[in-house]
Design a protein around this motif. Structure first.
Motif, PDB file in Angstrom:
ATOM      1  N   LYS A   1       3.411 -78.795  47.379  1.00 42.39           N
ATOM      2  CA  LYS A   1       4.428 -78.159  46.540  1.00 42.39           C
ATOM      3  C   LYS A   1       4.945 -79.130  45.478  1.00 42.39           C
ATOM      4  N   VAL A   2       5.118 -80.389  45.842  1.00 46.81           N
ATOM      5  CA  VAL A   2       5.553 -81.391  44.866  1.00 46.81           C
ATOM      6  C   VAL A   2       4.492 -81.525  43.778  1.00 46.81           C
ATOM      7  N   ASN A   3       3.223 -81.589  44.177  1.00 49.10           N
ATOM      8  CA  ASN A   3       2.137 -81.739  43.198  1.00 49.10           C
ATOM      9  C   ASN A   3       2.037 -80.540  42.248  1.00 49.10           C
ATOM     10  N   GLU A   4       2.417 -79.366  42.699  1.00 46.29           N
ATOM     11  CA  GLU A   4       2.414 -78.186  41.831  1.00 46.29           C
ATOM     12  C   GLU A   4       3.466 -78.281  40.734  1.00 46.29           C
ATOM     13  N   ARG A   5       4.540 -79.066  40.988  1.00 49.08           N
ATOM     14  CA  ARG A   5       5.681 -79.024  40.080  1.00 49.08           C
ATOM     15  C   ARG A   5       5.965 -80.316  39.319  1.00 49.08           C
ATOM     16  N   ILE A   6       5.264 -81.407  39.666  1.00 47.77           N
ATOM     17  CA  ILE A   6       5.512 -82.648  38.932  1.00 47.77           C
ATOM     18  C   ILE A   6       4.589 -82.746  37.722  1.00 47.77           C
ATOM     19  N   ASN A   7       4.838 -83.742  36.908  1.00 44.45           N
ATOM     20  CA  ASN A   7       4.008 -84.020  35.738  1.00 44.45           C
ATOM     21  C   ASN A   7       2.543 -84.002  36.179  1.00 44.45           C
ATOM     22  N   PRO A   8       1.688 -83.170  35.538  1.00 42.75           N
ATOM     23  CA  PRO A   8       0.301 -83.024  35.997  1.00 42.75           C
ATOM     24  C   PRO A   8      -0.556 -84.283  35.829  1.00 42.75           C
ATOM     25  N   ALA A   9      -0.065 -85.286  35.128  1.00 45.68           N
ATOM     26  CA  ALA A   9      -0.807 -86.544  34.997  1.00 45.68           C
ATOM     27  C   ALA A   9      -0.648 -87.409  36.251  1.00 45.68           C
ATOM     28  N   TRP A  10       0.218 -86.977  37.179  1.00 40.49           N
ATOM     29  CA  TRP A  10       0.517 -87.741  38.391  1.00 40.49           C
ATOM     30  C   TRP A  10       0.174 -86.927  39.627  1.00 40.49           C
ATOM     31  N   LYS A  11       0.019 -87.639  40.756  1.00 37.11           N
ATOM     32  CA  LYS A  11      -0.222 -86.988  42.040  1.00 37.11           C
ATOM     33  C   LYS A  11       0.613 -87.667  43.116  1.00 37.11           C
ATOM     34  N   ALA A  12       1.293 -86.858  43.925  1.00 35.79           N
ATOM     35  CA  ALA A  12       2.004 -87.375  45.093  1.00 35.79           C
ATOM     36  C   ALA A  12       0.948 -87.652  46.157  1.00 35.79           C
ATOM     37  N   MET A  13       0.838 -88.904  46.585  1.00 33.53           N
ATOM     38  CA  MET A  13      -0.220 -89.307  47.516  1.00 33.53           C
ATOM     39  C   MET A  13       0.190 -89.166  48.983  1.00 33.53           C
ATOM     40  N   ASP A  14       1.378 -89.645  49.299  1.00 38.52           N
ATOM     41  CA  ASP A  14       1.868 -89.555  50.671  1.00 38.52           C
ATOM     42  C   ASP A  14       3.355 -89.846  50.709  1.00 38.52           C
ATOM     43  N   MET A  15       3.930 -89.709  51.902  1.00 40.78           N
ATOM     44  CA  MET A  15       5.332 -90.027  52.141  1.00 40.78           C
ATOM     45  C   MET A  15       5.419 -90.930  53.345  1.00 40.78           C
ATOM     46  N   GLN A  16       6.437 -91.777  53.325  1.00 42.47           N
ATOM     47  CA  GLN A  16       6.691 -92.651  54.459  1.00 42.47           C
ATOM     48  C   GLN A  16       8.184 -92.743  54.697  1.00 42.47           C
ATOM     49  N   ILE A  17       8.546 -93.103  55.908  1.00 44.14           N
ATOM     50  CA  ILE A  17       9.947 -93.311  56.246  1.00 44.14           C
ATOM     51  C   ILE A  17      10.219 -94.803  56.085  1.00 44.14           C
ATOM     52  N   GLU A  18      11.201 -95.118  55.250  1.00 48.54           N
ATOM     53  CA  GLU A  18      11.591 -96.506  55.015  1.00 48.54           C
ATOM     54  C   GLU A  18      13.109 -96.585  54.966  1.00 48.54           C
ATOM     55  N   ASN A  19      13.673 -97.418  55.797  1.00 48.49           N
ATOM     56  CA  ASN A  19      15.124 -97.631  55.816  1.00 48.49           C
ATOM     57  C   ASN A  19      15.906 -96.326  55.952  1.00 48.49           C
ATOM     58  N   GLY A  20      15.408 -95.408  56.758  1.00 53.62           N
ATOM     59  CA  GLY A  20      16.104 -94.146  56.987  1.00 53.62           C
ATOM     60  C   GLY A  20      15.928 -93.116  55.894  1.00 53.62           C
ATOM     61  N   ASN A  21      15.181 -93.443  54.854  1.00 52.30           N
ATOM     62  CA  ASN A  21      14.924 -92.509  53.768  1.00 52.30           C
ATOM     63  C   ASN A  21      13.443 -92.169  53.722  1.00 52.30           C
ATOM     64  N   LEU A  22      13.111 -91.161  52.950  1.00 50.16           N
ATOM     65  CA  LEU A  22      11.709 -90.797  52.734  1.00 50.16           C
ATOM     66  C   LEU A  22      11.270 -91.351  51.383  1.00 50.16           C
ATOM     67  N   THR A  23      10.164 -92.057  51.388  1.00 50.32           N
ATOM     68  CA  THR A  23       9.611 -92.609  50.153  1.00 50.32           C
ATOM     69  C   THR A  23       8.360 -91.845  49.810  1.00 50.32           C
ATOM     70  N   LEU A  24       8.350 -91.279  48.607  1.00 53.40           N
ATOM     71  CA  LEU A  24       7.221 -90.531  48.084  1.00 53.40           C
ATOM     72  C   LEU A  24       6.418 -91.483  47.210  1.00 53.40           C
ATOM     73  N   ASN A  25       5.142 -91.685  47.544  1.00 53.52           N
ATOM     74  CA  ASN A  25       4.264 -92.585  46.787  1.00 53.52           C
ATOM     75  C   ASN A  25       3.432 -91.749  45.826  1.00 53.52           C
ATOM     76  N   LEU A  26       3.460 -92.135  44.549  1.00 50.25           N
ATOM     77  CA  LEU A  26       2.800 -91.383  43.492  1.00 50.25           C
ATOM     78  C   LEU A  26       1.834 -92.253  42.733  1.00 50.25           C
ATOM     79  N   SER A  27       0.784 -91.639  42.209  1.00 45.61           N
ATOM     80  CA  SER A  27      -0.240 -92.363  41.462  1.00 45.61           C
ATOM     81  C   SER A  27      -0.669 -91.544  40.258  1.00 45.61           C
ATOM     82  N   LYS A  28      -0.975 -92.241  39.152  1.00 48.22           N
ATOM     83  CA  LYS A  28      -1.527 -91.530  37.988  1.00 48.22           C
ATOM     84  C   LYS A  28      -2.931 -91.063  38.345  1.00 48.22           C
ATOM     85  N   LYS A  29      -3.283 -89.868  37.853  1.00 44.04           N
ATOM     86  CA  LYS A  29      -4.624 -89.323  38.121  1.00 44.04           C
ATOM     87  C   LYS A  29      -5.656 -90.043  37.296  1.00 44.04           C
TER      88      LYS A  29
END
Length: 173
Positions: free
Chosen positions: A145-173
């Motif tokens: 769902k994130v990939n459908e709505r973010i800048n199409p030049a980018w891709k959400a690769m994965d998420m991780q839990i860090e310091n009690g928060n969620l970190t979304l890792n993104l990469s240019k296509k």
């Protein structure tokens, strides 16, 4: 005489507006897109509180039109527990489905569901597989769902839990 006349002259006062920080976008997608617009690197990450991610998840449609309606979160170290209700329609009747999920970091990257329970009432038991798959696959559903709505030049690769928060890792296509 000339000097005293100049001293008596009135000069209009100038009002200086204080600098204001740009308004913070309200939702997760707008905030991610803002980060992407500011990034000059081929990869970036975006950290969000579990509540920010939950607020976004409430807008996402799951299998059979199911939607997360209420969720309580608890963070313990590198794990996040979600306890809430998904509402799905059986015909025209909305049915509440209580669920619990414990997410943890997957050693291979991203998140995985470490534990889950779903209490399907009788009318939706027939759809158990679809609904359970949606809830267990929440991580991938969110990334899709994130990939459908973010800048199409980018891709959400994965998420991780860090310091009690969620970190979304993104990469240019």
């Amino acid at each position: 005489e000339e000097a005293s006349r100049r001293l008596g002259q009135q000069h209009p006062t100038q009002t200086v507006e204080p600098e204001r920080a740009p308004a913070q976008p309200a939702n997760l997608i707008d905030r991610v897109n803002q980060r992407l617009a500011e990034s000059t690197q081929p990869t970036t990450s975006f950290e969000a509180s579990p509540q920010t991610v939950i607020d976004y998840l409430k807008t996402v449609k799951l299998a059979r039109g199911a939607q997360i309606k209420e969720v309580r979160t608890q963070t313990t170290g590198d794990q996040i527990s979600l306890d809430g209700n998904v509402t799905a329609k059986v015909g025209f009747i909305p049915v509440n489905i209580p669920f619990k999920i414990r997410l943890e970091n997957d050693p291979n990257g991203g998140l995985r569901v470490a534990e889950h329970s779903i209490n399907l009432p009788g009318p939706v038991e027939f759809f158990r597989g679809e609904i359970e798959k949606s809830i267990i696959g929440l991580n991938q559903s969110l990334l899709d769902k994130v990939n459908e709505r973010i800048n199409p030049a980018w891709k959400a690769m994965d998420m991780q839990i860090e310091n009690g928060n969620l970190t979304l890792n993104l990469s240019k296509k």
